[in-house]
Design a protein around this motif. Sequence first.
Motif, PDB file in Angstrom:
ATOM      1  N   LEU A  26      14.637 -27.183  43.456  1.00  0.00           N
ATOM      2  CA  LEU A  26      14.632 -28.643  43.561  1.00  0.00           C
ATOM      3  C   LEU A  26      14.168 -29.154  44.930  1.00  0.00           C
ATOM      4  CD1 LEU A  26      15.218 -31.114  41.814  1.00  0.00           C
ATOM      5  CD2 LEU A  26      17.585 -31.060  42.651  1.00  0.00           C
ATOM      6  N   PRO A  27      14.456 -28.452  46.061  1.00  0.00           N
ATOM      7  CA  PRO A  27      13.942 -28.951  47.345  1.00  0.00           C
ATOM      8  C   PRO A  27      12.425 -29.066  47.395  1.00  0.00           C
ATOM      9  CG  PRO A  27      15.701 -27.385  47.744  1.00  0.00           C
ATOM     10  CD  PRO A  27      15.413 -27.338  46.262  1.00  0.00           C
ATOM     11  N   PHE A  28      11.711 -28.164  46.707  1.00  0.00           N
ATOM     12  CA  PHE A  28      10.247 -28.259  46.687  1.00  0.00           C
ATOM     13  C   PHE A  28       9.813 -29.572  46.026  1.00  0.00           C
ATOM     14  CE2 PHE A  28      10.724 -23.578  46.870  1.00  0.00           C
ATOM     15  CZ  PHE A  28       9.958 -23.331  47.999  1.00  0.00           C
ATOM     16  N   TYR A  29      10.480 -29.916  44.918  1.00  0.00           N
ATOM     17  CA  TYR A  29      10.155 -31.178  44.243  1.00  0.00           C
ATOM     18  C   TYR A  29      10.424 -32.362  45.155  1.00  0.00           C
ATOM     19  CZ  TYR A  29      11.207 -35.359  41.572  1.00  0.00           C
ATOM     20  OH  TYR A  29      11.271 -36.653  41.151  1.00  0.00           O
ATOM     21  N   LEU A  30      11.597 -32.396  45.779  1.00  0.00           N
ATOM     22  CA  LEU A  30      11.969 -33.548  46.602  1.00  0.00           C
ATOM     23  C   LEU A  30      11.065 -33.694  47.818  1.00  0.00           C
ATOM     24  CD1 LEU A  30      15.861 -33.335  46.398  1.00  0.00           C
ATOM     25  CD2 LEU A  30      14.382 -35.055  45.351  1.00  0.00           C
ATOM     26  N   ALA A  99      15.361 -35.408  54.906  1.00  0.00           N
ATOM     27  CA  ALA A  99      15.577 -35.485  56.352  1.00  0.00           C
ATOM     28  C   ALA A  99      15.533 -34.121  57.027  1.00  0.00           C
ATOM     29  CB  ALA A  99      16.923 -36.156  56.638  1.00  0.00           C
ATOM     30  N   GLY A 100      15.268 -33.054  56.263  1.00  0.00           N
ATOM     31  CA  GLY A 100      15.143 -31.731  56.861  1.00  0.00           C
ATOM     32  C   GLY A 100      16.463 -31.015  57.095  1.00  0.00           C
ATOM     33  N   VAL A 102      18.068 -28.972  54.746  1.00  0.00           N
ATOM     34  CA  VAL A 102      18.191 -28.183  53.522  1.00  0.00           C
ATOM     35  C   VAL A 102      19.283 -27.119  53.661  1.00  0.00           C
ATOM     36  CG1 VAL A 102      16.942 -26.705  51.893  1.00  0.00           C
ATOM     37  CG2 VAL A 102      15.775 -28.627  52.978  1.00  0.00           C
ATOM     38  N   ILE A 103      19.421 -26.515  54.844  1.00  0.00           N
ATOM     39  CA  ILE A 103      20.475 -25.509  55.048  1.00  0.00           C
ATOM     40  C   ILE A 103      21.847 -26.114  54.776  1.00  0.00           C
ATOM     41  CG2 ILE A 103      21.679 -24.123  56.796  1.00  0.00           C
ATOM     42  CD1 ILE A 103      19.029 -23.411  58.000  1.00  0.00           C
ATOM     43  N   ASP A 104      22.053 -27.357  55.202  1.00  0.00           N
ATOM     44  CA  ASP A 104      23.345 -28.000  54.993  1.00  0.00           C
ATOM     45  C   ASP A 104      23.638 -28.199  53.506  1.00  0.00           C
ATOM     46  OD1 ASP A 104      23.866 -28.133  57.702  1.00  0.00           O
ATOM     47  OD2 ASP A 104      22.925 -30.094  57.928  1.00  0.00           O
ATOM     48  N   THR A 105      22.598 -28.426  52.692  1.00  0.00           N
ATOM     49  CA  THR A 105      22.838 -28.556  51.248  1.00  0.00           C
ATOM     50  C   THR A 105      23.263 -27.217  50.658  1.00  0.00           C
ATOM     51  OG1 THR A 105      20.562 -28.092  50.492  1.00  0.00           O
ATOM     52  CG2 THR A 105      21.067 -30.349  51.153  1.00  0.00           C
ATOM     53  N   SER A 106      22.634 -26.134  51.127  1.00  0.00           N
ATOM     54  CA  SER A 106      23.014 -24.804  50.655  1.00  0.00           C
ATOM     55  C   SER A 106      24.467 -24.512  50.995  1.00  0.00           C
ATOM     56  CB  SER A 106      22.099 -23.749  51.288  1.00  0.00           C
ATOM     57  OG  SER A 106      22.536 -22.447  50.977  1.00  0.00           O
ATOM     58  N   LEU A 107      24.852 -24.829  52.223  1.00  0.00           N
ATOM     59  CA  LEU A 107      26.236 -24.616  52.651  1.00  0.00           C
ATOM     60  C   LEU A 107      27.197 -25.396  51.756  1.00  0.00           C
ATOM     61  CD1 LEU A 107      28.189 -23.422  54.769  1.00  0.00           C
ATOM     62  CD2 LEU A 107      27.819 -25.482  56.133  1.00  0.00           C
ATOM     63  N   GLY A 108      26.838 -26.623  51.423  1.00  0.00           N
ATOM     64  CA  GLY A 108      27.695 -27.444  50.577  1.00  0.00           C
ATOM     65  C   GLY A 108      27.947 -26.818  49.223  1.00  0.00           C
ATOM     66  N   TYR A 109      26.902 -26.238  48.619  1.00  0.00           N
ATOM     67  CA  TYR A 109      27.083 -25.653  47.292  1.00  0.00           C
ATOM     68  C   TYR A 109      27.724 -24.268  47.339  1.00  0.00           C
ATOM     69  CZ  TYR A 109      24.887 -29.632  45.196  1.00  0.00           C
ATOM     70  OH  TYR A 109      24.631 -30.919  44.784  1.00  0.00           O
ATOM     71  N   PHE A 110      27.710 -23.611  48.490  1.00  0.00           N
ATOM     72  CA  PHE A 110      28.513 -22.399  48.646  1.00  0.00           C
ATOM     73  C   PHE A 110      29.994 -22.764  48.797  1.00  0.00           C
ATOM     74  CE2 PHE A 110      24.645 -19.908  49.970  1.00  0.00           C
ATOM     75  CZ  PHE A 110      24.791 -18.908  49.016  1.00  0.00           C
ATOM     76  N   ILE A 111      30.283 -23.888  49.455  1.00  0.00           N
ATOM     77  CA  ILE A 111      31.668 -24.337  49.606  1.00  0.00           C
ATOM     78  C   ILE A 111      32.228 -24.843  48.282  1.00  0.00           C
ATOM     79  CG2 ILE A 111      33.182 -26.057  50.723  1.00  0.00           C
ATOM     80  CD1 ILE A 111      31.248 -26.096  53.075  1.00  0.00           C
ATOM     81  N   ILE A 259      10.674 -20.787  54.538  1.00  0.00           N
ATOM     82  CA  ILE A 259       9.528 -21.626  54.162  1.00  0.00           C
ATOM     83  C   ILE A 259       9.521 -22.954  54.916  1.00  0.00           C
ATOM     84  CG2 ILE A 259       8.373 -22.816  52.251  1.00  0.00           C
ATOM     85  CD1 ILE A 259       9.511 -20.636  50.389  1.00  0.00           C
ATOM     86  N   PHE A 260      10.685 -23.615  54.985  1.00  0.00           N
ATOM     87  CA  PHE A 260      10.733 -24.932  55.615  1.00  0.00           C
ATOM     88  C   PHE A 260      10.950 -24.862  57.124  1.00  0.00           C
ATOM     89  CE2 PHE A 260      12.677 -26.215  51.304  1.00  0.00           C
ATOM     90  CZ  PHE A 260      11.416 -26.293  50.727  1.00  0.00           C
ATOM     91  N   GLY A 261      11.218 -23.660  57.650  1.00  0.00           N
ATOM     92  CA  GLY A 261      11.311 -23.487  59.094  1.00  0.00           C
ATOM     93  C   GLY A 261      12.575 -24.007  59.741  1.00  0.00           C
ATOM     94  N   GLU A 262      13.649 -24.221  58.957  1.00  0.00           N
ATOM     95  CA  GLU A 262      14.911 -24.653  59.562  1.00  0.00           C
ATOM     96  C   GLU A 262      15.587 -23.463  60.265  1.00  0.00           C
ATOM     97  OE1 GLU A 262      17.553 -26.995  57.203  1.00  0.00           O
ATOM     98  OE2 GLU A 262      15.926 -28.013  56.153  1.00  0.00           O
ATOM     99  N   VAL A 263      16.387 -23.771  61.266  1.00  0.00           N
ATOM    100  CA  VAL A 263      16.991 -22.725  62.106  1.00  0.00           C
ATOM    101  C   VAL A 263      18.419 -22.454  61.647  1.00  0.00           C
ATOM    102  CG1 VAL A 263      17.680 -22.091  64.437  1.00  0.00           C
ATOM    103  CG2 VAL A 263      15.560 -23.380  64.061  1.00  0.00           C
TER     104      VAL A 263
END
Length: 296
Positions: A26-30, A99-100, A102-111, A259-263
Amino acid sequence: MTTPAPSEARIGFFAGMGAYLIWGVLPFYLRLLKGVPAADVLAHRIIWSVVVVVGLIAWLKGWDKVAAALRQPRLLLLLLASALCITVNWLAYTWAVLAGHVIDTSLGYFINPLVSVLFGVVLLGERLQRLQWAAVALAALGVAVLAIERGALPLVSLSLALSFGLYGLIRKQAAVDAATGLFIETLMLAPVALLWIAGTPQGFSGWPTPTLVTLALGGVATAVPLMLFGIAARRLPLSTLGLMQYVAPTMVLLEAVLIFGEVLDPARLAAFCCIWAGLAVYTWSLRPVAKAAATR
């Protein structure tokens, strides 16, 4: 509990995997919608979801179920509450991806799975084993690590985990199939979404054609995985479905970093490690339940 027939289990597995794979990309679509405000994306997503689900219900000849649901005031109140929760979830997710974060969204769904466990204890009176309490504590430690390092709570991750956890909790109480429930939820939200779009400078047709087509595809991206998830939920043991839910946030985390280059900074990595440890402990604690269910 009756073990599902092999053909039913196979259908359930592929449906569930299809849902989580769609959510995983879904991030690719958004990101195709960069430059469109998150609230505009959400409004279009709601409107086009109504269109898609109307077509689906017509194909399934499910209007009798819709009519029956509309005659139940308690059910409508539950679906209104779940609609508000999923709105918060969709808006937070859309804003974070655009807003860049994406890592925070992943963390949310792991929680999220451990938040759902905690809701079960606090709101439904469920009881946890010691290992399961340890799993919840590890997740809380992960959130605390981020809060201490940043000097603030990870609001994006928590809003996603809490809103989707509440959504699942409410829908668990609502005796309605996935298509009917989604139709009523989005129908309730549609007037606000229409008013929002009408009040924007672009209105309903001011965006370039490729952008309008991409916005319209939001209905498919919303309805299809939820329908597939509903198919899987009816055919798979809860333990199997529970393990599959880690597919999407794992994919999103890899996309964000590779892919998105987030740290993935040390604080985030420490938080992920705590939460992954908590998920591992919780999954291990379910082994006796899964074995008992398999022998019935």
